[in-house]
Design an enzyme around this catalytic site. Structure first.
Site, PDB file in Angstrom:
ATOM      1  N   ARG A 183       0.664  -1.260  -0.114  1.00 48.56           N
ATOM      2  CA  ARG A 183       0.084  -0.683   0.123  1.00 48.56           C
ATOM      3  C   ARG A 183       0.872   1.253  -0.191  1.00 48.56           C
ATOM      4  O   ARG A 183       0.709   1.993  -0.840  1.00 48.56           O
ATOM      5  CB  ARG A 183      -0.795   0.252   1.243  1.00 48.56           C
ATOM      6  CG  ARG A 183      -1.995   1.399   0.921  1.00 48.56           C
ATOM      7  CD  ARG A 183      -3.217   1.136   2.425  1.00 48.56           C
ATOM      8  NE  ARG A 183      -3.828   1.951   2.638  1.00 48.56           N
ATOM      9  CZ  ARG A 183      -4.969   1.809   2.078  1.00 48.56           C
ATOM     10  NH1 ARG A 183      -5.157   0.987   1.713  1.00 48.56           N
ATOM     11  NH2 ARG A 183      -5.956   2.665   2.330  1.00 48.56           N
ATOM     12  N   HIS A 197      -0.208  30.273  18.286  1.00 51.12           N
ATOM     13  CA  HIS A 197      -1.395  29.930  19.232  1.00 51.12           C
ATOM     14  C   HIS A 197      -2.378  29.373  18.350  1.00 51.12           C
ATOM     15  O   HIS A 197      -4.032  29.781  19.366  1.00 51.12           O
ATOM     16  CB  HIS A 197      -1.508  30.870  20.514  1.00 51.12           C
ATOM     17  CG  HIS A 197      -0.332  31.736  20.947  1.00 51.12           C
ATOM     18  ND1 HIS A 197       0.649  30.780  22.324  1.00 51.12           N
ATOM     19  CD2 HIS A 197       0.538  32.737  20.940  1.00 51.12           C
ATOM     20  CE1 HIS A 197       1.378  31.723  22.306  1.00 51.12           C
ATOM     21  NE2 HIS A 197       1.199  32.913  22.060  1.00 51.12           N
ATOM     22  N   SER A 241     -16.569  10.748   2.105  1.00 51.68           N
ATOM     23  CA  SER A 241     -17.401  10.603   3.146  1.00 51.68           C
ATOM     24  C   SER A 241     -17.537   9.306   2.985  1.00 51.68           C
ATOM     25  O   SER A 241     -18.003   9.552   2.340  1.00 51.68           O
ATOM     26  CB  SER A 241     -17.387  11.496   4.650  1.00 51.68           C
ATOM     27  OG  SER A 241     -18.320  10.200   5.078  1.00 51.68           O
TER      28      SER A 241
END
Length: 470
Positions: A13, A151, A282
């Site tokens: 793979r 941040h 998906s």
């Protein structure tokens, strides 16, 4: 791939076929036989092997019969001796001279060093392709101003080219480390059971050849060199150096991939990895465009420091002239670390070459958050003209908080208007000046020039390396 038993994903793979082939069992045994042929050639020069015997060994060097060798190994419990028996049964004239004077690691360590160096060459070549792609994108986007984030909060503007240069600069460091490690990858040498060349000294006694002559001949066939001293193996520290350098490259690519994932999320939207026209994001949500390549990089890169940790243990516990507790795990860690690295470099190249840049979202983010970065300039200029720094700071803070509240309500950023209407500020500076200083596109310093300089350095480095064959 046999679908009835476990197969490592690295066997089918991940990584490129050529590198998987290099670490295949068939190639490993062909290389073992190549060492035995090279040893027989050196020993022919000493009069220990006849021309007929050597020709016979050469003639059967590629006749790998893995099934027969595994059957013998199940009986005797030694893979290299099993291969010797199969080879000897095929080369009936020269078979009696296979492995003459040698110990297993004379053969196995020579092959492993050769394969590691060859694989590393291919990975460095792939990394060079990735750096070229980065250089192209850096130049292309050197002037494209975008929001910088510290941040994970909006900070000051930068340029997309400068951000790309940050990622690429890490990779230049990794390239230098990989080349340094490659120079350290030396073979054990052809020195027998504990590295003293005792068996070869006796074998070559009375001939015109020395153990060093023999070693030079064998290693020369693989373009390898050895250190002054060895035990039964090359220093296992070398495995640790290699795998640590690969882990370092993995860290750089992991940060790159994670940054791309963040920037591809709806809250940012600046860039994204390529997404195929028929690609499925998906199984449940057809609308999804998941950053699967970047996620795969981050997933695989986590393996690399684990491999390096195993190599550290091997180096630290390979006691006296050698113990065998490194052997089983090295069959996995060495090839998989190299295959894993090759895969993530290949994935990174696809992302960089196909990087999708959303200039509309970049401009929108600048309009939304960029003006905040200019407040420092307003503060400094007003203070230089006689304003009280603490009073000015409070005035700017109040306006900034009101601006953030407006953004939260879905309004456009009103900061420039709020500051331009505040007499505590406009007593010292003109409203037009305030609006000018809050323009984020003028607040990137020398980022474009530095980005282009890094792109030039990448090209110069690779051009020099190509000329020097490095």
């Amino acid at each position: 791939m046999n679908d009835t038993t476990y197969a490592s994903p690295f066997s089918w793979r991940y990584s490129r076929p050529a590198l998987r082939e290099l670490f295949s069992e068939g190639e490993r045994r062909k290389l073992w036989r190549a060492v035995w042929v090279a040893l027989a050639e050196a020993q022919q020069r000493a009069g220990l092997v006849t021309t007929a015997e050597l020709d016979d060994l050469r003639a059967h060097a590629n006749e790998i019969d893995l099934e027969a060798a595994l059957a013998i190994e199940r009986e005797i419990g030694h893979d290299l001796m099993a291969e010797i028996r199969v080879y000897a049964s095929q080369a009936t004239v020269g078979g009696g001279k296979i492995h003459l004077g040698a110990t297993s690691m004379d053969v196995e360590d020579t092959v492993e060093t050769f394969r590691m160096r060859l694989a590393l060459d291919r990975i460095v070549a792939a990394l060079d392709d990735l750096l070229r792609a980065f250089a192209l994108q850096i130049d292309r986007h050197a002037d494209l101003v975008c929001m910088g984030y510290t941040h994970l909060q909006p900070a000051e503007p930068t340029t997309l080219g400068y951000r790309l240069a940050v990622w690429a600069q890490d990779l230049l460091i990794d390239r230098a480390m990989l080349l340094a490690v490659r120079e350290q990858l030396t073979a054990k040498g052809i020195r027998g059971a504990v590295g003293t060349s005792a068996s070869y000294t006796r074998l070559l006694d009375g001939t015109s050849r020395t153990p060093q002559d023999q070693e030079d001949d064998v290693l020369g066939a693989f373009n390898l060199r050895a250190r002054d001293v060895a035990t039964q193996t090359y220093p296992r520290k070398l495995d640790y150096l290699l795998l640590s350098a690969l882990a370092g490259l993995g860290a750089s690519l992991s940060k790159f991939a994670f940054d791309v994932r963040v920037l591809a999320s709806p809250g940012f939207g600046d860039v994204a990895e390529p997404f195929g026209a028929k690609q499925v994001g998906s199984s449940a949500m057809p609308f999804k465009r998941n950053p699967v390549m970047a996620e795969r990089i981050d997933s695989l890169a986590r393996l690399l420091p684990a491999y390096a940790d195993v190599a550290w243990q091997n180096a630290a516990t390979n006691l006296l002239e050698r113990t065998l507790d490194d052997s089983a795990n090295r069959r996995t860690t060495l090839p998989e670390a190299l295959l894993c690295t090759d895969e993530i470099v290949s994935l990174a190249l696809k992302i960089v070459e196909g990087l999708r840049v959303d200039e509309r979202r970049i401009a929108e983010n600048l309009r939304t958050y960029g003006p905040f970065a200019g407040t420092e300039a307003v503060l400094m200029e007003a203070a230089k003209r006689g304003g009280d720094r603490q009073v000015l700071h409070e005035a700017i803070r109040e306006s900034a908080m009101r601006a953030y509240a407006a953004l939260a309500d879905g309004s456009t950023n009103p900061l420039a208007r709020l500051l331009a209407d505040d007499e505590r500020i406009t007593h010292f500076v003109e409203p037009a000046e305030v609006r000018e200083w809050l323009d984020p596109t003028a607040h990137v310093g020398d980022a474009p020039a530095r980005a282009r300089r890094l792109a030039s350095r990448i090209r110069e480095t690779l051009s020099t390396a190509e000329k020097n064959g490095v």
